[in-house]
Design a protein around this motif. Structure first.
Motif, PDB file in Angstrom:
ATOM      1  N   GLY A 156      70.601  23.961  24.665  1.00 31.90           N
ATOM      2  CA  GLY A 156      69.792  23.890  23.455  1.00 31.90           C
ATOM      3  C   GLY A 156      70.377  22.993  22.391  1.00 31.90           C
ATOM      4  O   GLY A 156      69.732  22.728  21.382  1.00 31.90           O
ATOM      5  N   TRP A 189      68.503  26.313  16.005  1.00 30.57           N
ATOM      6  CA  TRP A 189      68.021  27.365  16.895  1.00 30.57           C
ATOM      7  C   TRP A 189      67.330  28.438  16.070  1.00 30.57           C
ATOM      8  O   TRP A 189      67.579  28.566  14.860  1.00 30.57           O
ATOM      9  N   ALA A 200      66.600  26.250  20.852  1.00 31.93           N
ATOM     10  CA  ALA A 200      66.938  27.431  21.642  1.00 31.93           C
ATOM     11  C   ALA A 200      66.487  28.667  20.875  1.00 31.93           C
ATOM     12  O   ALA A 200      66.284  28.635  19.653  1.00 31.93           O
TER      13      ALA A 200
END
Length: 381
Positions: free
Chosen positions: A74, A134, A160
């Motif tokens: 990610g 994220w 992510a």
């Protein structure tokens, strides 16, 4: 005192922001930010446990080509292993809240994990943050509500999903309660506004407020499997302490886990995150991605977490302390100080890259921290 628009005097290390923050946050708010849960046993243990380890310097090591670069699922290109943790309600500390933290992350090439309970929209935060962003996800009372959050995060370019699984029950810090903390009306979890509050279930006679109440909507393995099936983004799981849980999650197909006790805001009396980190690393093997969260106040703390098995570390309370003092500038300065401190430790320990930061760089100090349980010891070399 309102946040400064310049760097404060007297900041010589990242931890100085904690010392100054009491002058920039109201007493009850500072007690809430600093506190864990219950008697703060675990929150204090997270800090104390670092004293059990010392970094041994080496001589004549060539670190002239040294760097702190790494890649994570990610986030394929990170400049350093210091990420901003998903801290909720950041407008408690600064009028811009998470927007200021995002600006600092972008300016310092730092990863940022944005909380479901952010006080700014996840879309606005994404526009200010850098590419390494994220989204931390709490499963909502309905799958439709969870899916809506997931799709918003995907559309906003988050790389992510970080699923938090250790917060089904949170017991307030007695220190914060005694200080009289109440969430201000203007500080709202805007990304879940209008959703029913978790745990708002009608109890039948004889039912427990905990088992049939708060835990009635807690996630299970089927919920994790469902989430994994709904997104192509890497899914990390945050809030893992037990090695068996880490192994089970690894088998299930998650991208990595975050070894964390929720900053001491979960089960009061749980072991310090650093205590469990080497045990989790042993359980999942050398190549499975692990992040660490819990008590980091210096680059030396970050070094010790990396040596004991973490690929990168999350910075929580220090982020809020710096935010309260000087907004985005303070957070960026704090991150740069941490990075400098980490690189100083690496250079003096003869570690040119993160791959060289291993358990063999640490020695037991013989200090036994005041915390639940016993501390595992590294081999002496």
């Amino acid at each position: 005192m309102p946040p400064l628009d310049h760097l404060p005097d007297g900041v010589f290390c990242a931890a100085d922001y904690e010392r100054l923050s009491g002058s920039f946050m109201a007493g009850p708010t500072h007690a809430y930010v600093a506190g864990g849960s219950g008697h703060d046993v675990t929150a204090l243990a997270n800090r104390d446990v670092f004293a059990a380890w010392a970094i041994c310097p080496r001589v004549l090591a060539d670190v002239s080509s040294g760097h702190t670069r790494l890649a994570l699922p990610g986030a394929p290109s990170l400049a350093h292993p210091l990420l901003l943790a998903p801290v909720a309600y950041q407008r408690l500390a600064h009028p811009l809240g998470e927007l200021a933290s995002a600006q600092a992350a972008e300016a310092t090439h730092s990863g940022m994990v944005v909380s479901t309970l952010a006080s700014q929209t996840l879309e606005d935060i994404a526009r200010h943050a850098g590419a390494a962003r994220w989204f931390q996800l709490y499963l909502q009372p309905t799958r439709d509500a969870t899916l809506a959050l997931l799709r918003r995060a995907e559309a906003a370019g988050y790389g992510a999903i970080v699923l938090t699984l250790d917060a089904s029950i949170q017991v307030p810090s007695l220190h914060a309660l005694r200080a009289g903390f109440r969430m201000p009306a203007h500080v709202v979890a805007v990304n879940v506004a209008g959703q029913p509050a978790p745990g708002a279930v009608a109890l039948q006679p004889g039912h427990s407020r905990i088992f049939q109440g708060a835990m009635s909507e807690s996630p299970g393995w089927a919920d994790l499997d469902w989430l994994l099936s709904q997104t192509s983004l890497p899914v990390w799981v945050k809030g893992v302490l037990h090695p068996d849980d880490a192994r089970a999650l690894q088998t299930r197909g998650v991208a990595g886990v975050v070894v964390s006790n929720h900053g001491g805001r979960g089960l009061d009396g749980a072991p310090a995150s650093l205590r469990m980190l080497p045990l989790v690393r042993e359980a999942v093997g050398a190549s499975f991605p692990l992040l660490f969260d819990g008590g980091v106040r210096s680059g030396a703390d970050a070094f010790k977490a990396l040596a004991l098995g973490a690929n990168a570390v999350l910075i929580g309370r220090l982020q809020v302390y710096a935010l309260s003092v000087a907004g985005a500038l303070g957070v960026a300065h704090m991150l740069q100080l941490l990075r400098d401190e980490l690189e100083i430790c690496m250079a003096q320990a003869g570690c040119a890259t993160l791959a060289h930061v291993q358990p063999t760089t640490l020695y037991s100090t013989g200090i036994v921290p005041h915390q639940p349980g016993a501390l595992p010891h590294a081999d002496h070399h």
